[in-house]
Design a protein around this motif. Sequence first.
Motif, PDB file in Angstrom:
ATOM      1  N   LEU A  65      30.271  34.990  40.707  1.00 57.24           N
ATOM      2  CA  LEU A  65      30.085  36.378  40.297  1.00 57.24           C
ATOM      3  C   LEU A  65      30.950  37.316  41.135  1.00 57.24           C
ATOM      4  CD1 LEU A  65      26.224  36.460  39.711  1.00 57.24           C
ATOM      5  CD2 LEU A  65      28.059  35.997  38.079  1.00 57.24           C
ATOM      6  N   ALA A  66      31.118  36.985  42.408  1.00 58.70           N
ATOM      7  CA  ALA A  66      31.972  37.806  43.261  1.00 58.70           C
ATOM      8  C   ALA A  66      33.413  37.783  42.757  1.00 58.70           C
ATOM      9  CB  ALA A  66      31.905  37.303  44.698  1.00 58.70           C
ATOM     10  N   ARG A  67      33.884  36.612  42.369  1.00 59.79           N
ATOM     11  CA  ARG A  67      35.239  36.504  41.819  1.00 59.79           C
ATOM     12  C   ARG A  67      35.350  37.315  40.534  1.00 59.79           C
ATOM     13  NH1 ARG A  67      38.185  32.510  38.167  1.00 59.79           N
ATOM     14  NH2 ARG A  67      40.338  33.243  38.414  1.00 59.79           N
ATOM     15  N   ALA A  68      34.332  37.203  39.671  1.00 62.98           N
ATOM     16  CA  ALA A  68      34.362  37.931  38.403  1.00 62.98           C
ATOM     17  C   ALA A  68      34.357  39.431  38.626  1.00 62.98           C
ATOM     18  CB  ALA A  68      33.169  37.521  37.537  1.00 62.98           C
ATOM     19  N   LEU A  69      33.599  39.893  39.614  1.00 62.00           N
ATOM     20  CA  LEU A  69      33.527  41.334  39.884  1.00 62.00           C
ATOM     21  C   LEU A  69      34.846  41.849  40.454  1.00 62.00           C
ATOM     22  CD1 LEU A  69      31.722  43.849  39.857  1.00 62.00           C
ATOM     23  CD2 LEU A  69      31.021  43.264  42.190  1.00 62.00           C
ATOM     24  N   LEU A  70      35.390  41.147  41.437  1.00 60.19           N
ATOM     25  CA  LEU A  70      36.642  41.596  42.064  1.00 60.19           C
ATOM     26  C   LEU A  70      37.808  41.579  41.078  1.00 60.19           C
ATOM     27  CD1 LEU A  70      36.511  39.879  45.579  1.00 60.19           C
ATOM     28  CD2 LEU A  70      36.416  42.327  45.099  1.00 60.19           C
ATOM     29  N   ASP A  71      38.054  40.429  40.472  1.00 60.59           N
ATOM     30  CA  ASP A  71      39.194  40.319  39.557  1.00 60.59           C
ATOM     31  C   ASP A  71      38.942  41.066  38.257  1.00 60.59           C
ATOM     32  OD1 ASP A  71      40.192  38.778  41.521  1.00 60.59           O
ATOM     33  OD2 ASP A  71      40.209  36.890  40.419  1.00 60.59           O
ATOM     34  N   GLY A  72      37.683  41.081  37.831  1.00 62.21           N
ATOM     35  CA  GLY A  72      37.354  41.799  36.611  1.00 62.21           C
ATOM     36  C   GLY A  72      37.547  43.287  36.750  1.00 62.21           C
ATOM     37  N   ALA A  73      37.183  43.831  37.912  1.00 66.74           N
ATOM     38  CA  ALA A  73      37.358  45.268  38.129  1.00 66.74           C
ATOM     39  C   ALA A  73      38.825  45.657  38.053  1.00 66.74           C
ATOM     40  CB  ALA A  73      36.772  45.656  39.487  1.00 66.74           C
ATOM     41  N   ALA A  74      39.687  44.794  38.605  1.00 70.42           N
ATOM     42  CA  ALA A  74      41.122  45.089  38.562  1.00 70.42           C
ATOM     43  C   ALA A  74      41.667  44.994  37.140  1.00 70.42           C
ATOM     44  CB  ALA A  74      41.870  44.118  39.476  1.00 70.42           C
ATOM     45  N   ALA A  75      41.076  44.124  36.321  1.00 71.70           N
ATOM     46  CA  ALA A  75      41.619  43.880  34.982  1.00 71.70           C
ATOM     47  C   ALA A  75      41.008  44.767  33.910  1.00 71.70           C
ATOM     48  CB  ALA A  75      41.413  42.414  34.609  1.00 71.70           C
ATOM     49  N   VAL A  76      39.702  44.992  33.971  1.00 71.58           N
ATOM     50  CA  VAL A  76      39.023  45.721  32.892  1.00 71.58           C
ATOM     51  C   VAL A  76      38.294  46.963  33.379  1.00 71.58           C
ATOM     52  CG1 VAL A  76      38.723  43.597  31.571  1.00 71.58           C
ATOM     53  CG2 VAL A  76      36.886  44.367  33.069  1.00 71.58           C
ATOM     54  N   GLY A  77      38.377  47.216  34.681  1.00 76.25           N
ATOM     55  CA  GLY A  77      37.712  48.386  35.239  1.00 76.25           C
ATOM     56  C   GLY A  77      36.389  48.039  35.895  1.00 76.25           C
ATOM     57  N   PRO A  78      36.002  48.759  36.942  1.00 76.31           N
ATOM     58  CA  PRO A  78      34.766  48.447  37.673  1.00 76.31           C
ATOM     59  C   PRO A  78      33.510  48.501  36.806  1.00 76.31           C
ATOM     60  CG  PRO A  78      36.166  49.927  38.943  1.00 76.31           C
ATOM     61  CD  PRO A  78      36.773  49.839  37.586  1.00 76.31           C
ATOM     62  N   ARG A  79      33.449  49.458  35.862  1.00 73.64           N
ATOM     63  CA  ARG A  79      32.222  49.603  35.083  1.00 73.64           C
ATOM     64  C   ARG A  79      31.965  48.378  34.218  1.00 73.64           C
ATOM     65  NH1 ARG A  79      27.494  52.400  35.373  1.00 73.64           N
ATOM     66  NH2 ARG A  79      26.465  52.365  33.346  1.00 73.64           N
ATOM     67  N   CYS A  80      32.965  47.964  33.469  1.00 68.77           N
ATOM     68  CA  CYS A  80      32.807  46.806  32.592  1.00 68.77           C
ATOM     69  C   CYS A  80      32.517  45.549  33.403  1.00 68.77           C
ATOM     70  CB  CYS A  80      34.052  46.605  31.739  1.00 68.77           C
ATOM     71  SG  CYS A  80      33.990  45.153  30.655  1.00 68.77           S
ATOM     72  N   ALA A  81      33.250  45.373  34.502  1.00 64.88           N
ATOM     73  CA  ALA A  81      33.032  44.192  35.334  1.00 64.88           C
ATOM     74  C   ALA A  81      31.614  44.184  35.884  1.00 64.88           C
ATOM     75  CB  ALA A  81      34.051  44.163  36.476  1.00 64.88           C
ATOM     76  N   ALA A  82      31.134  45.334  36.351  1.00 63.97           N
ATOM     77  CA  ALA A  82      29.783  45.413  36.903  1.00 63.97           C
ATOM     78  C   ALA A  82      28.731  45.132  35.839  1.00 63.97           C
ATOM     79  CB  ALA A  82      29.556  46.788  37.529  1.00 63.97           C
ATOM     80  N   GLU A  83      28.945  45.634  34.632  1.00 66.78           N
ATOM     81  CA  GLU A  83      27.975  45.406  33.556  1.00 66.78           C
ATOM     82  C   GLU A  83      27.844  43.915  33.242  1.00 66.78           C
ATOM     83  OE1 GLU A  83      27.939  49.475  30.876  1.00 66.78           O
ATOM     84  OE2 GLU A  83      29.236  47.818  30.251  1.00 66.78           O
ATOM     85  N   VAL A  84      28.983  43.240  33.133  1.00 69.60           N
ATOM     86  CA  VAL A  84      28.941  41.820  32.770  1.00 69.60           C
ATOM     87  C   VAL A  84      28.361  40.993  33.910  1.00 69.60           C
ATOM     88  CG1 VAL A  84      30.311  39.819  32.089  1.00 69.60           C
ATOM     89  CG2 VAL A  84      30.872  42.088  31.188  1.00 69.60           C
TER      90      VAL A  84
END
Length: 801
Positions: free
Chosen positions: A420-439
């Motif tokens: 989940l940490a990887r998804a949050l860090l890389d996801g925030a850079a790719a799709v934005g912090p809000r979307c990454a945090a929601e998922v």
Amino acid sequence: MTSLALPDLPVRAVLPELADAMARHGTAVLVAPPGTGKTTMVPLALAEGAAGRIVVAEPRRLAARAAAARMAALLGEPVGETVGYSVRGDRKVSKRTRIEVVTSGLLVRRVQGEPELPGVSAVLLDECHERHLDADLLLALLLDVRAGLRDDLRLLATSATVASGKLAALLGSAPVITATAKTYDVGLGYHAPLRDERLEATVARVVRIALSEVDGDVLAFLPGAGEIARASALLADLSDVDVLPLHGRLTSARQDAALKPGGRRRVVLATAVAESSLTVPGVRAVVDSGRSRVPRVDHRRGLPGLATVRVSAAVADQRAGRAGREAPGRAYRCWPRHEQAVLPAYPEPEIRVAELSRLALELACWSTPDGAGLSWWDEPPEGPFAAGRDLLRTLGATTAEGTATARGVAMAALGLHPRLARALLDGAAAVGPRCAAEVVALLDAGGSGADVDAELRKLRNSSDDGAKRWRREVARLEKLVDGGKGSQDAALVVALAHPERLARRRAAGSRAYLMAGGTAAELPPGSGLGDTEWLAVAEATRDPGRKNGIIRLAARADEELAVRAAPSLVSTAEEVVWSGDVVARAVRRLGAIVLAERPITDPDPALVREALLSGLREEGPSLLDWSTGARRLRERLAFLHDAIGAPWQAMDDAALVDRAGDWLEPELSRARRKADLRRIDTASALRRLLPWPEAAKLDELAPERLEVPSGSKIAVDYTVSPPVLAVKLQETFGWLRTPEVAGVPVVLHLLSPAGRPAAVTSDLESFWRNGYPAVRAELRGRYPKHRWPEDPFAAEPRRGR
């Protein structure tokens, strides 16, 4: 902190002894049952005269908040003054705070950031007997800190059970101080579930019995929030009783309501949090479901999860003891009396059963990737620990040697599972912090439907407690990362957490998918996702006996997203495989999923050879051309292996295939396809397996033919054991000694003139004397034109009449 008049609770009597032990030794173990005041009075006593802050580590957030509130109340102050707390997503401390109650996991993070714990004079590790993973890790890290950085750091471990020997040894032969609590008699009753009765229904039924038999409040233990909600609904008709839930997912206000006595009788439906970490006043009856929810690997989500198990005998006793804190009480156990004897003695330590990648990451950040050199209550088990370390390397959190990368340090700081940490860090850079945090918040909690996007829409628009909890967690996670606006692509975030679960549909219109990790899974009917070729799978189950897994939660994806999310799984290689024949192709894959392929006209001969060997292993020696000569040679060699053994080798299919690389060379290396195998002279190749110098005696030991008295040379049948020689009876007249091959008498099938067996023997002399007269009489009548002499010993053998 000024001197404080402490309540008259049992632990008060041992405070002087405890203070002396801590002063002299620096470490101690306090054994005190629940209700003695150890969680609240001991920190207050330690703080008197201490130069620095007292930190109390609790295994649960609810317990941490409650302990801080109780101590603050004793001081007549609000929380956040002298006493404060810090838990995930909530912190109430100030410059005046002398005692801080924190969760074990949060303190692990703090120790990682500031190993010397500046300003802290003592750490109290509460409820060590519960054996939570974070607590065990925290103990190991603090012992390391004390050994190398802060020999003045005082450590006090508390436990509600007397099994404290190992704990005291870990703390350097620390003194063990025991506080005894005044307890009242607790009567025990057993109430087995009725037939087909659900757990919560049993508890609700027994709660009604307890209310009718005992005055005062009832504390009922259930595994989790779901069972509590269902039991509460079953008790909704109790008009004169307040039914209150108590678990970690409730709001602070609702948790506090269950911990404060009211004007009416109460039924408190609680999880394991009320076993020892919290005191629920006014309880006179305990109803124990006998079940508890404990950490286990959640294979559906690929993350740490919870499983429902039977409680241990120690936990059952702790729960029952809650009924006798303030007056005599009664405990009602929701299982048959005979099952009590088979309960495990103590709970299983979490480190033995949990998924360990997060532990491995913390150790990597501590510069001890293998955990060596640390003092463990129980060392991490080898298999799960190695799997956790492998995952960290896959996620880029550690190097090949196991040391933490900068990325790994950032992941650990988030306090999430590494996936989940990887998804949050890389996801925030790719799709934005809000979307990454929601998922990430959805993945952490788990979903109820199959479509990630539908689940997110439902959570955004719902007003129930679960949705509110999810939105609070989203807000917390969003603050932890940086990133641009990005795009609302939930599938990418899911894939970043579970790259090996990227899946591609196997055929148009099919509900079956192949995941990159090689597992096949199906979408359930009505999922709403059946029209997509690619999925990023978040949750999947594999039921026993089913060929494919079931996809429980996933998001629509495509090939571009899959390659973007899992570049480490993308490979391009020449593949030469056996698929009914040699198939050579250049293949681009995402894990087990084929993305593209093209044929290769001139493949590597070594790879072709391996493919042909695979074909032989798969289909057996039948791929070769077995001429009559080759087949008979194989049968003779097989006979010698059975009759003599070494050095004559086995000739069964498995043995020949296993040594195919030896006896089929050099023809095998020159072969390019299945048809080439048929062209191999199998008889000549088989002779390569002959042992030398013993091979020179092959025709002597296992002759292909035996000469009979008539002069005919008859083939020996080696397909049976012992071998058979089928010969016309008239050709054997005068033959007294049964022939042998490799010392084994052959079985003679003596044939009539028509070639039918007239007699079977492995003792010719006995046959001539005892069996021949009857055979002669029968054959004379059937074949009168042939010679049937009375004396077979003197008769001349003939091939014809």
